[in-house]
Each structure stands twice: as structure tokens, then as C-alpha cells.
Motif scaffolding. Structure first.
Motif, PDB file in Angstrom:
ATOM      1  N   PHE A  20     -17.795   9.391 -14.587  1.00  0.00           N
ATOM      2  CA  PHE A  20     -18.184   7.808 -13.866  1.00  0.00           C
ATOM      3  C   PHE A  20     -17.285   7.605 -15.303  1.00  0.00           C
TER       4      PHE A  20
ATOM      5  N   HIS B 249     -17.105   5.087 -10.206  1.00  0.00           N
ATOM      6  CA  HIS B 249     -17.852   6.049  -9.749  1.00  0.00           C
ATOM      7  C   HIS B 249     -16.026   7.216  -9.573  1.00  0.00           C
TER       8      HIS B 249
ATOM      9  N   GLN C 110     -17.390  14.951 -10.312  1.00  0.00           N
ATOM     10  CA  GLN C 110     -17.748  14.272  -9.846  1.00  0.00           C
ATOM     11  C   GLN C 110     -18.051  12.819 -11.305  1.00  0.00           C
TER      12      GLN C 110
END
Length: 376
Positions: free
Chosen positions: A186, A177, A184
């Protein structure tokens, strides 16, 4: 093909149009096939700098619960249970005849959590199949509110590290992450071009802002589906629906490398997946195969496209091309094809029948262009 008005769009649709993309139907979506720079320039830019791809048509889902890995392993001939946290692996969903429903990537987020990316054209069927087969053993959670971007090329790591310090410490098939310009995300160090690069799962609401930030970096240009296809073919990577489908088994497709010993005959968790008896018999007795996937290079400068018939020197049909084009980096016509095993050895000559003319080709090892994955 659907009418363009019937197609779904990705969160970057307005940006593609703003950037002058030529949009085409693909996997039920309106997708950019190329930008004004053109396919050849986009291909070479990805090989030399960094290209940004919108792959938000792909399906993203999570499998959650203490039994998730063991359950998912019952659907595929690959080792899910032993995959460490923080690592990614290539997988193959099989039907009960051992045919390939889809190929996919899965990542071990935590002991009881897997993140899965499936092909766009297959995602509705895949999620239904997974839910039906293992939904009682774990939560199957689709993630339609996530977009997916791919940043690929030798300068991708420098670009992304500028925006997300530490991301360059990842190696091929690992992830984590990261906050990228306030989004945000991944991130996994993987992709579909044969180059070093990253795939970035980002909330759909933040995708356009992230794409604009990436495109503002001097090394980055937008890249369409056309160059994505030529890049993956030079890397010898299969395209689902062309080179693999429900009529092909992993051994026929040359994908035995994706099947770990623990799932093969004699392994601690051998079998137990759909079509196991047929597939393992093909691995154990290769002579039983009736066809094999091979790479081909044309000996004349004539592109050879999918569905082109292949013949031996006596004029007998021995196979068919599944993907083919004039490769920009390799600078010659290349193809993937299925041929009878007697004609599958590297160096074997075959003829591709292009508009009634025999174009000589030679079986060649893949990848056609060396891959440059970053392994540390």
C-alpha cells in the motif's frame, strides 16, 4: 537509552548491518543513524536523486466499521468524516488539556476503513488510547506484521514507476495498492523530507526483498536517521518529542493549518474533541497565547542545538530551541524554537546562548528549503 541488546529490530536489521550502518537506539528500536556514505552525502543524495529510509518502527493500524470516521474525529481537531476515499490527511491526537499526544497520518481506504500511521515511540500508548476511547464504536486493528519503507527524492517517482507502473499517477497525499516486484504494497505519495516521494507499507516478510530491489536501482541509496532529521528540519516539519508534545497545543505549535474550518468555532462540527474549549479559544484569540513556535536562522556559522536558551537583547529569557543543526542544503544554522509572542515576528533578532556566548539569530519563515511535493 536502552542497552542495544534490549532493543527491538525492524525486518531490515540484517540488511542495515550488511550495508555497514551505524546503529543507534531510537524509539525502542535499533535503527541506522547513517551508512558509510555519511550524513551529509545521504542528505544531498535525497535532495538530488532518491533515498530509501526504513521507518518500520512506526505504528500502523486500521480502524474499521461504519462509524470509524465519526469515532476517530472525536479524538482530533481535524476533519475525518469528509475525507474522500483515496486521500490522506495529517492529524493530531489531543489529551483533555489540548496537548498533543501524537501527530499522525490517516488515509481513507474505504467508506468504513481508515489506515493510520503513528510515531514509533508513541505507538503503544496511541493504540491503547484509541482503543479505550473509541474501541466500542469501531474495530481498532494494529498491524505489527507490516513494515514501512520511505522512498524520497526527485527521482523517487521514476524509480517506483519502473517497478510498479501507474504509481507515478498518484499526487501528494493520495495512495493505492500496488504490486512492487512481487510484494503486495500500500503506497502513499507522502513523506517526511519535504521532497517528492512515497511511503510503502509492505508485509514484513517481503520487506527485505523489496528493499534490495529498490537499492538495486541506480538512483537509490540507503539513508539513515541523521539525514532524515536534517531533511525534515529544513522542511520545517515538527519532530514529536522535540517540537511538539503533551505540553504544547496545536495553536502554540503553529499547526492551525491542520485544523479545518468545519471543526473550528462556527463550523458544522465545531469542537467535540479533547481540549476543544482551550484550543479553540487560542485560535479565536491569538493574543492569549504565551508562546509560539518559530523558525530561526543563525547570523553566525554556529550550530544551535535543542534546549538552547533564547534571550532578548536585554538578556532576558524569552524561549528555547527545540531542534537545531547546521543545515546541509540551506548551508547555515537553522532551528525551531518556542518564543514569547512579542518576539515571534519574522525578522526579530534573538540571542541563542551557546556555551555562555550569545549567538545572534533571526526569526525566519519555514520551510527553510522550499518543499517539492508533487501536486499534479
Amino acid at each position: 537509552m536502552s542497552a542495544m541488546s534490549d532493543l527491538l529490530t525492524t525486518p531490515l536489521n540484517a540488511l542495515h548491518i550488511e550495508l555497514g550502518a551505524r546503529m543507534v537506539p531510537f524509539a525502542g528500536y535499533s535503527m541506522p543513524v547513517q551508512y558509510p556514505m555519511g550524513l551529509m552525502a545521504e542528505h544531498h543524495h535525497t535532495r538530488t536523486a532518491a533515498g530509501l529510509f526504513d521507518v518500520s518502527h512506526m505504528g500502523q493500524l486500521k480502524l474499521v466499521g461504519p462509524d470509524a470516521a465519526a469515532a476517530f474525529e472525536t479524538l482530533m481537531p481535524v476533519d475525518v468524516v469528509d475525507l474522500p476515499v483515496g486521500k490522506q490527511r495529517y492529524g493530531l491526537l489531543l489529551n483533555d488539556e489540548g496537548g498533543i499526544i501524537d501527530d499522525l497520518m490517516f488515509f481513507r481506504m474505504a467508506q468504513g476503513e481508515l489506515f493510520v500511521i503513528v510515531n514509533g515511540a508513541c505507538k503503544v500508548g496511541d493504540i491503547a488510547h484509541i482503543q479505550e476511547r473509541i474501541g466500542q464504536r469501531c474495530q481498532v486493528i494494529p498491524m505489527p506484521d507490516q513494515a514501512l519503507l520511505a522512498l524520497q527524492g526527485p527521482q523517487a517517482a521514476a524509480v517506483l514507476a519502473r517497478l510498479a507502473p501507474g504509481v507515478d499517477k498518484l499526487v501528494f497525499m493520495t495512495g493505492g495498492h500496488f504490486d512492487i516486484a512481487g510484494a503486495q504494497c500500500f503506497v502513499t505519495r507522502s513523506g517526511y523530507t519535504g521532497e517528492d516521494g512515497f511511503e510503502i507499507s509492505v508485509p514484513a516478510t517481503q520487506a527485505e526483498a523489496l528493499a534490495r530491489t529498490l537499492l538495486a536501482q541506480p538512483e537509490v541509496k540507503p539513508i539513515g536517521l541523521g539525514a532524515r532529521n536534517s531533511l525534515r528540519l529544513e522542511a520545517g516539519l515538527c519532530l514529536y518529542g522535540n517540537d511538539i508534545d503533551t505540553t504544547t497545543t496545536p495553536p502554540e505549535a503553529g499547526l492551525n493549518w491542520a485544523i479545518q474550518k468545519v471543526r473550528r468555532t462556527g463550523g458544522a462540527r465545531a469542537g467535540g474533541f479533547p481540549g476543544a474549549d482551550k484550543m479553540l479559544a487560542q485560535i479565536d484569540s491569538p493574543a492569549t497565547l504565551t508562546r509560539k513556535r518559530v523558525g530561526l536562522v543563525a547570523l553566525e556559522r554556529v550550530p544551535v542545538r535543542e534546549h538552547t536558551e533564547l534571550q532578548n537583547e536585554s538578556g532576558e529569557r524569552i524561549g528555547e530551541v527545540t531542534s537545531g543543526l547546521l543545515a546541509p542544503t540551506a548551508d547555515k544554522p537553522i532551528a525551531l524554537a518556542y518564543v514569547m509572542p512579542a518576539h515571534a515576528a519574522p525578522g526579530t533578532r534573538v540571542n541563542a546562548m551557546v556555551r555562555g556566548k550569545a549567538v545572534p539569530m533571526e526569526v525566519a519563515a519555514t520551510p527553510f528549503v522550499p518543499t517539492r511535493y508533487y501536486r499534479g
